[in-house]
Design a protein around this motif. Structure first.
Motif, PDB file in Angstrom:
ATOM      1  N   UNK A 117       0.628  11.271   5.438  1.00  7.71           N
ATOM      2  CA  UNK A 117       0.036  11.799   6.645  1.00  7.71           C
ATOM      3  C   UNK A 117      -0.687  13.114   6.448  1.00  7.71           C
ATOM      4  N   UNK A 118      -0.769  13.905   7.546  1.00  4.78           N
ATOM      5  CA  UNK A 118      -0.034  13.769   8.815  1.00  4.78           C
ATOM      6  C   UNK A 118      -0.767  12.888   9.826  1.00  4.78           C
ATOM      7  N   UNK A 119       0.034  12.282  10.722  1.00  7.43           N
ATOM      8  CA  UNK A 119      -0.558  11.535  11.809  1.00  7.43           C
ATOM      9  C   UNK A 119      -0.101  10.092  11.861  1.00  7.43           C
ATOM     10  N   UNK A 120      -0.911   9.275  12.553  1.00  5.61           N
ATOM     11  CA  UNK A 120      -0.620   7.845  12.655  1.00  5.61           C
ATOM     12  C   UNK A 120      -0.999   7.245  11.303  1.00  5.61           C
ATOM     13  N   UNK A 121       0.006   7.009  10.484  1.00  4.41           N
ATOM     14  CA  UNK A 121      -0.230   6.749   9.056  1.00  4.41           C
ATOM     15  C   UNK A 121      -0.555   5.298   8.736  1.00  4.41           C
ATOM     16  N   UNK A 122       0.176   4.362   9.333  1.00  2.00           N
ATOM     17  CA  UNK A 122      -0.079   2.962   9.010  1.00  2.00           C
ATOM     18  C   UNK A 122       0.463   2.051  10.098  1.00  2.00           C
ATOM     19  N   UNK A 123       0.035   0.807  10.031  1.00  2.00           N
ATOM     20  CA  UNK A 123       0.590  -0.275  10.846  1.00  2.00           C
ATOM     21  C   UNK A 123       1.224  -1.267   9.892  1.00  2.00           C
ATOM     22  N   UNK A 124       2.398  -1.765  10.265  1.00  2.00           N
ATOM     23  CA  UNK A 124       3.136  -2.698   9.410  1.00  2.00           C
ATOM     24  C   UNK A 124       3.063  -4.112   9.972  1.00  2.00           C
ATOM     25  N   UNK A 125       2.707  -5.058   9.110  1.00  2.00           N
ATOM     26  CA  UNK A 125       2.659  -6.474   9.467  1.00  2.00           C
ATOM     27  C   UNK A 125       3.775  -7.199   8.714  1.00  2.00           C
ATOM     28  N   UNK A 126       4.601  -7.929   9.447  1.00  2.00           N
ATOM     29  CA  UNK A 126       5.690  -8.686   8.841  1.00  2.00           C
ATOM     30  C   UNK A 126       5.348 -10.160   8.933  1.00  2.00           C
ATOM     31  N   UNK A 127       5.327 -10.849   7.794  1.00  2.00           N
ATOM     32  CA  UNK A 127       4.827 -12.213   7.749  1.00  2.00           C
ATOM     33  C   UNK A 127       5.726 -13.095   6.896  1.00  2.00           C
ATOM     34  N   UNK A 169     -10.296   2.845   4.688  1.00  2.00           N
ATOM     35  CA  UNK A 169      -9.174   3.708   4.328  1.00  2.00           C
ATOM     36  C   UNK A 169      -7.961   3.558   5.202  1.00  2.00           C
ATOM     37  N   UNK A 170      -8.009   2.676   6.219  1.00  6.27           N
ATOM     38  CA  UNK A 170      -6.834   2.460   7.064  1.00  6.27           C
ATOM     39  C   UNK A 170      -5.732   1.807   6.237  1.00  6.27           C
ATOM     40  N   UNK A 171      -4.518   2.330   6.359  1.00  8.01           N
ATOM     41  CA  UNK A 171      -3.394   1.827   5.572  1.00  8.01           C
ATOM     42  C   UNK A 171      -2.628   0.773   6.357  1.00  8.01           C
ATOM     43  N   UNK A 192       3.624 -14.609  11.758  1.00  3.40           N
ATOM     44  CA  UNK A 192       3.039 -13.271  11.687  1.00  3.40           C
ATOM     45  C   UNK A 192       3.499 -12.438  12.878  1.00  3.40           C
ATOM     46  N   UNK A 193       3.665 -11.135  12.660  1.00  5.31           N
ATOM     47  CA  UNK A 193       3.902 -10.214  13.756  1.00  5.31           C
ATOM     48  C   UNK A 193       3.553  -8.801  13.281  1.00  5.31           C
ATOM     49  N   UNK A 194       3.266  -7.932  14.240  1.00  7.66           N
ATOM     50  CA  UNK A 194       3.115  -6.514  13.938  1.00  7.66           C
ATOM     51  C   UNK A 194       4.506  -5.905  14.074  1.00  7.66           C
ATOM     52  N   UNK A 195       5.035  -5.373  12.983  1.00  5.31           N
ATOM     53  CA  UNK A 195       6.395  -4.859  13.042  1.00  5.31           C
ATOM     54  C   UNK A 195       6.454  -3.462  13.652  1.00  5.31           C
ATOM     55  N   UNK A 196       5.640  -2.534  13.143  1.00  8.00           N
ATOM     56  CA  UNK A 196       5.692  -1.180  13.684  1.00  8.00           C
ATOM     57  C   UNK A 196       4.394  -0.435  13.473  1.00  8.00           C
TER      58      UNK A 196
END
Length: 349
Positions: A117-127, A169-171, A192-196
């Motif tokens: 970071x700092x900030x909104x660092x990433x989105x997690x996908x659980x598949x 560059x989005x993680x 598939x789902x967006x975990x967090x």
């Protein structure tokens, strides 16, 4: 021993949920009733939609244009801001991609988000591992951050992890789950789902205190307070040598909010917020039942108001910032609106 479906939400070492279990209904008198969407500024909205659609199965549900909007002008700090947007939906949550027509000089000079970071660092996908989502993400132009091969962190859990950046560059964190090894009573309904959505912070105690009050969720799940999460396998995911971090989680009905602090790689405490039109994740928009009560909750928790309630997207929205400067939207829309978190049947479980 057979495991119930809820086990899928509980067993993963670095994706453990917070005070509530994933999918558990919020109390009927809750002020914060869900997450409408996570915003992301991109350079090419069609390219982003194609990448995330083909790899993690995000589906387009709404295209819209933002222009001559006082709310967005206020967030950007200048008049005449315009953007094309594409809402992309998973089974439990959604991402709103935004392509700004004329990013500011500050936005263009802003570097991609660091893992820490700092900030909104990433989105997690659980598949489901069978989807090969990570491999498709790389094939679509994303670049791995740590080891190219996915990492099996915990031998007792059939989950494999990787971080990767897209062309802006989005993680994204992608978790592959070997469903067969979970020995579930019945197979999951969704692959598939967006975990967090994850916040990287220089002061996790400060941020936990804020969200505990803002979300009215005392006692979130935390790890790493006494002994940091670390090890060679963690380094392979993060791409940071000698990683030592501490983590916490809150469940906001349809989406998990993760926060973490790297003690080994200090995160900067920003003096000025990241520009809303800089490439990267730019906001988290909460579904609220009472705008005035939500405003009071944010201020009482230690946040700051950026804009007062105003019309946008067929409802009312206001914005504030948490103590780290992360941009938070408080939105009241009809339950039938494409923007509402109420769209997700059983919260995507």
């Amino acid at each position: 021993m057979k495991k119930s479906l809820i086990t899928l939400s509980m067993v993963f070492l670095l994706a453990a949920c917070g005070g509530r279990s994933a999918g558990e209904p919020v109390p009927p008198d809750s002020i914060i009733t869900g997450v409408n969407y996570v915003g992301a500024s991109v350079s090419d909205i069609e390219k982003a939609a194609a990448l995330y659609g083909s790899s993690v199965d995000l589906q387009p549900v709404d295209q819209s244009e933002i222009s001559e909007n006082p709310v967005i002008d206020k967030l950007a700090g200048r008049a005449g801001v315009s953007a094309s947007t594409q809402m992309m939906r998973s089974v439990n949550a959604q991402i709103r991609f935004m392509q700004f027509a004329n990013p500011s000089a500050d936005a263009r000079a802003t570097k991609p988000m660091n893992v820490q970071g700092p900030g909104i660092a990433h989105v997690c996908y659980q598949v489901d591992e069978k989807t090969q989502a990570y491999q498709k993400f790389l094939a679509g132009g994303a670049k791995h951050i740590g080891a190219k091969d996915m990492v099996h962190l915990n031998p007792q859990n059939p989950v494999y992890y990787a971080y990767a950046r897209d062309f802006d560059g989005l993680i994204s964190e992608i978790e592959h789950v070997d469903m067969e090894k979970l020995e579930l009573i019945s197979p999951p309904k969704h692959q598939y789902r967006i975990r967090h959505v994850s916040l990287a912070t220089p002061d996790i105690d400060r941020l936990v205190d804020f969200y505990t009050e803002f979300l009215d969720q005392p006692g979130p799940r935390r790890v790493g307070r006494l002994m940091s999460v670390s090890g060679e396998k963690v380094d392979k995911v993060s791409g940071l040598s000698g990683s030592e971090l501490e983590m916490a989680w809150f469940q906001i009905r349809n989406l998990e909010l993760e926060m973490f602090q790297y003690h080994s790689h200090p995160t900067e405490d920003l003096k000025d917020p990241r520009p809303v039109d800089a490439l990267g994740y730019n906001m988290i928009v909460f579904d609220v039942s009472d705008m005035d009560a939500a405003r009071k909750r944010l201020v009482d928790a230690g946040g700051k108001i950026v804009s007062e309630p105003a019309p946008m997207d067929g409802g009312q929205i206001m914005f504030g910032r948490d103590p780290d400067g992360n941009l938070l939207g408080l939105q009241a829309v009809a339950k039938t609106s494409v923007f509402s978190s109420q769209n997700f049947k059983n919260n995507g479980t």
